[in-house]
Design an enzyme around this catalytic site. Sequence first.
Site: not given
Length: 264
Positions: A45, A123, A148, A150, A161, A165-166
């Site tokens: 991918d 993304e 607020r 990361d 996916t 997803k993570s």
Amino acid sequence: MKIAVVANQEPKSQQVAKELQDKLRVANFEIDKVKPDVVITVGGDGTLLGAFHAYSHELDRIRFIGVHTGHLGFYTDWRDYELDLLVSSLCEDTSKSVSYPLLDVTLTYNDTRQDKQFLALNEATVKNLNRTMVSEVFIKEELFEKFRGDGLSVSTPTGSTAYSKSLGGAVIHPRVNAIQLNEVASINNRVYRSLGSPLIIAKDEWITLNLAEDESYQLHIDHLVMTEDNLDTVTVKLSEQRIHFASYRHTHFWRRVNDAFIGE
Ligand code: NAP
Ligand code: MN
């Protein structure tokens, strides 16, 4: 029909790409990396993501095909031992394609710099390089929350996916024209409040992150990473453009999800 073959650096992929180009030439296809009608990637991918960005100025013309030399991917339907079948499918081509949504990402700056625009296939993610990221989140013109944590990540349905997803995002069928916002480790207590769960917005809405000033941000667009100083806002919406894949066969989306994450 002019065809470009793009492979990753793995010896296996390089060898498959060479075999494929030989077979394409025998079948009288022209190999053309500059102005192809079809781009065939060989690898994973990530290889398709790279090719997408390399040819993103010609998305209306180009159809992509993904050959995978590792595991079944989300953008890669063909196995490396199916090259003959792939070439004969190209010979009988009827220009059929399927298309998937993309993101339009716009950056604005606090100084005089021009806005920047990107297309994303998976993304767009923003993180603060040095400390807790602080950002207002607008949906359309309205302030939704003050984040607020990361970072924040906005993904496409096919990107759902991947990193999304993570981050605990939902897997979204690519026929759904929507984008998903995911938080990366938000700080939620009595003082700081953000939704704390992924949210999915429709195609007529957009998300704007109004970032705290005087910070250094890291922006990820798919596999690309850049450092941005004096960044003011990041706006993400569904693009008018889409990525087109040649559809000689159809792998059911949920079958792919099962294959990638669940198995037998
Ligand atoms: P990479 O670090 O090699 O990719 C990470 C993994 O994500 C690889 O296994 C890749 O598959 C897979 N992947 C890419 N797009 C996917 C999709 N749409 N659905 C499911 N899996 C997908 O880097 P890369 O290959 O250049 O890919 C960049 C992407 O990696 C980013 O867009 C981001 O979504 C993802 N990523 C995920 C995490 C995470 O989950 N924590 C962290 C960083 C990046 P292949 O092996 O087939 O290439
Ligand atoms: Mn990869």
